[in-house]
Design a protein around this motif. Structure first.
Motif, PDB file in Angstrom:
ATOM      1  N   PHE A  88       0.829  -1.206   0.000  1.00 17.12           N
ATOM      2  CA  PHE A  88       0.000   0.000   0.000  1.00 17.12           C
ATOM      3  C   PHE A  88       0.864   1.257   0.000  1.00 17.12           C
ATOM      4  O   PHE A  88       0.571   2.227  -0.697  1.00 17.12           O
ATOM      5  CB  PHE A  88      -0.941   0.001   1.207  1.00 17.12           C
ATOM      6  N   GLU A  89       1.943   1.247   0.766  1.00 14.18           N
ATOM      7  CA  GLU A  89       2.826   2.406   0.827  1.00 14.18           C
ATOM      8  C   GLU A  89       3.462   2.676  -0.533  1.00 14.18           C
ATOM      9  O   GLU A  89       3.646   3.828  -0.940  1.00 14.18           O
ATOM     10  CB  GLU A  89       3.916   2.185   1.883  1.00 14.18           C
ATOM     11  N   ALA A  90       3.784   1.608  -1.254  1.00 19.14           N
ATOM     12  CA  ALA A  90       4.429   1.758  -2.563  1.00 19.14           C
ATOM     13  C   ALA A  90       3.480   2.269  -3.636  1.00 19.14           C
ATOM     14  O   ALA A  90       3.928   2.746  -4.696  1.00 19.14           O
ATOM     15  CB  ALA A  90       5.029   0.424  -3.004  1.00 19.14           C
ATOM     16  N   THR A  91       2.184   2.196  -3.382  1.00 12.29           N
ATOM     17  CA  THR A  91       1.213   2.583  -4.407  1.00 12.29           C
ATOM     18  C   THR A  91       0.290   3.708  -3.941  1.00 12.29           C
ATOM     19  O   THR A  91       0.276   4.792  -4.523  1.00 12.29           O
ATOM     20  CB  THR A  91       0.373   1.361  -4.830  1.00 12.29           C
ATOM     21  N   TRP A  92      -0.449   3.507  -2.876  1.00 14.63           N
ATOM     22  CA  TRP A  92      -1.495   4.445  -2.483  1.00 14.63           C
ATOM     23  C   TRP A  92      -0.987   5.682  -1.755  1.00 14.63           C
ATOM     24  O   TRP A  92      -1.755   6.598  -1.475  1.00 14.63           O
ATOM     25  CB  TRP A  92      -2.526   3.732  -1.606  1.00 14.63           C
ATOM     26  N   ALA A  93       0.290   5.765  -1.459  1.00 15.25           N
ATOM     27  CA  ALA A  93       0.813   6.914  -0.730  1.00 15.25           C
ATOM     28  C   ALA A  93       0.909   8.171  -1.584  1.00 15.25           C
ATOM     29  O   ALA A  93       1.039   9.274  -1.052  1.00 15.25           O
ATOM     30  CB  ALA A  93       2.184   6.587  -0.143  1.00 15.25           C
ATOM     31  N   SER A  94       0.822   8.029  -2.897  1.00 15.53           N
ATOM     32  CA  SER A  94       1.045   9.170  -3.785  1.00 15.53           C
ATOM     33  C   SER A  94       0.089   9.139  -4.965  1.00 15.53           C
ATOM     34  O   SER A  94      -0.248   8.059  -5.484  1.00 15.53           O
ATOM     35  CB  SER A  94       2.492   9.137  -4.303  1.00 15.53           C
ATOM     36  N   GLU A  95      -0.318  10.330  -5.401  1.00  8.95           N
ATOM     37  CA  GLU A  95      -1.149  10.429  -6.604  1.00  8.95           C
ATOM     38  C   GLU A  95      -0.387   9.948  -7.844  1.00  8.95           C
ATOM     39  O   GLU A  95      -0.994   9.554  -8.834  1.00  8.95           O
ATOM     40  CB  GLU A  95      -1.591  11.887  -6.818  1.00  8.95           C
ATOM     41  N   ASP A  96       0.926   9.963  -7.781  1.00  8.58           N
ATOM     42  CA  ASP A  96       1.737   9.528  -8.921  1.00  8.58           C
ATOM     43  C   ASP A  96       1.798   8.015  -9.064  1.00  8.58           C
ATOM     44  O   ASP A  96       2.066   7.502 -10.154  1.00  8.58           O
ATOM     45  CB  ASP A  96       3.175  10.064  -8.791  1.00  8.58           C
ATOM     46  N   THR A  97       1.553   7.278  -7.973  1.00  7.80           N
ATOM     47  CA  THR A  97       1.711   5.820  -8.005  1.00  7.80           C
ATOM     48  C   THR A  97       0.434   5.045  -7.712  1.00  7.80           C
ATOM     49  O   THR A  97       0.408   3.821  -7.848  1.00  7.80           O
ATOM     50  CB  THR A  97       2.770   5.384  -6.976  1.00  7.80           C
ATOM     51  N   CYS A  98      -0.643   5.735  -7.309  1.00  8.38           N
ATOM     52  CA  CYS A  98      -1.813   5.023  -6.790  1.00  8.38           C
ATOM     53  C   CYS A  98      -2.535   4.179  -7.837  1.00  8.38           C
ATOM     54  O   CYS A  98      -3.285   3.261  -7.482  1.00  8.38           O
ATOM     55  CB  CYS A  98      -2.784   6.003  -6.139  1.00  8.38           C
ATOM     56  N   TYR A  99      -2.306   4.449  -9.121  1.00 12.91           N
ATOM     57  CA  TYR A  99      -2.963   3.659 -10.161  1.00 12.91           C
ATOM     58  C   TYR A  99      -2.202   2.374 -10.481  1.00 12.91           C
ATOM     59  O   TYR A  99      -2.670   1.563 -11.282  1.00 12.91           O
ATOM     60  CB  TYR A  99      -3.150   4.496 -11.426  1.00 12.91           C
ATOM     61  N   ASN A 100      -1.057   2.188  -9.877  1.00 11.73           N
ATOM     62  CA  ASN A 100      -0.281   0.965 -10.098  1.00 11.73           C
ATOM     63  C   ASN A 100      -0.816  -0.159  -9.216  1.00 11.73           C
ATOM     64  O   ASN A 100      -1.096   0.047  -8.034  1.00 11.73           O
ATOM     65  CB  ASN A 100       1.193   1.193  -9.771  1.00 11.73           C
TER      66      ASN A 100
END
Length: 252
Positions: A88-100
């Motif tokens: 979750f930290e690797a994806t949902w922590a940022s608007e730049d990565t949350c779609y991964n």
């Protein structure tokens, strides 16, 4: 609907945000909600995935997973892809990565979600967390929900505090009428529910289905105004309590 619901912090802005980043940062990370997702992910990897793989092989098709009151799909990711805190930290922590989406599904499964938030569901479908989704008020107990509960193999329903009296029992009854192997998972944040309501739901469930297991854990830290109410009622002063209460469908 629980009589203590109004004492619970309101998260409408998080649920309606176009992405889960606000929800993740303010609740999952800051208030430690992500830990319960990792708990059920690790439990699933050990106990549920082998059973679900067997069911899919037996049926010769992917299972149908329902996430009722899904929000953006954090429990779906835990139960179907084994998402841990670091994922979750690797994806949902940022608007730049949350779609991964960085992990594959752990067993053959198709996923349908239902929620009041069009934004949360649109995000889930766009990212592939959900295959299909329907914006609905679960309290209305509509025909689509009935059909899905009867045909679903894995039905997860969370946020019971927002549901009217009798709704969980009706979902349980519909689920019991299915013909294929199935597991109902009631995500019960017991701190925000009346204890007599918790007992009523659990008693109806074990009379209607076969008890499988219960995974107790913390849900998240309590906000200050919640501490005032719930420490007096239930003796919990730091965290809200949560049960993953699981029951199997009775099939021949």
């Amino acid at each position: 609907m629980s009589s203590v619901k109004n004492d619970k912090e309101d998260f409408t802005d998080r649920y309606n945000h176009p992405t889960p980043v606000l929800y993740y940062q303010s609740l999952m990370r800051e208030m430690n909600l992500v830990q319960r997702n990792e708990i059920i992910a690790k439990y699933s990897e050990r106990f549920l995935v082998p059973m679900f793989e067997q069911w899919a092989k037996q049926l010769g098709k992917p299972l149908l997973f329902l996430d009722i009151l899904s929000a953006h799909g954090n429990d779906t990711l835990a139960l179907t892809r084994g998402y841990h805190e670091k994922d979750f930290e690797a994806t949902w922590a940022s608007e730049d990565t949350c779609y991964n989406v960085i992990k594959p599904r752990m067993y053959p499964v198709k996923i349908w979600a239902a929620d009041l938030s069009p934004n949360a569901l649109a995000f889930g479908v766009k990212t592939g967390i959900f295959d299909e989704a329907s914006v609905m008020d679960v309290n209305e107990l509509g025909a689509e929900l009935e059909d899905k509960c009867k045909s679903g193999n894995i039905v997860y329903i969370n946020s019971l505090v927002y549901l009217n009296k009798g709704v969980v029992e009706q979902v349980t009854k519909w689920f019991s009428q299915g013909k294929e192997p199935g597991l109902l998972i009631l995500g019960m944040c017991t701190t925000f529910m009346d204890w007599d309501e918790v007992q009523r739901i659990k008693q109806f469930a074990v009379q209607t289905l076969d008890y499988f297991d219960n995974v107790p854990c913390y849900s998240r830290k309590l906000f200050p105004k919640e501490v005032e109410t719930f420490s007096e009622l239930y003796g919990t002063r730091t965290h809200s309590l949560f049960d993953y209460f699981m029951l199997k469908r009775r099939v021949e």
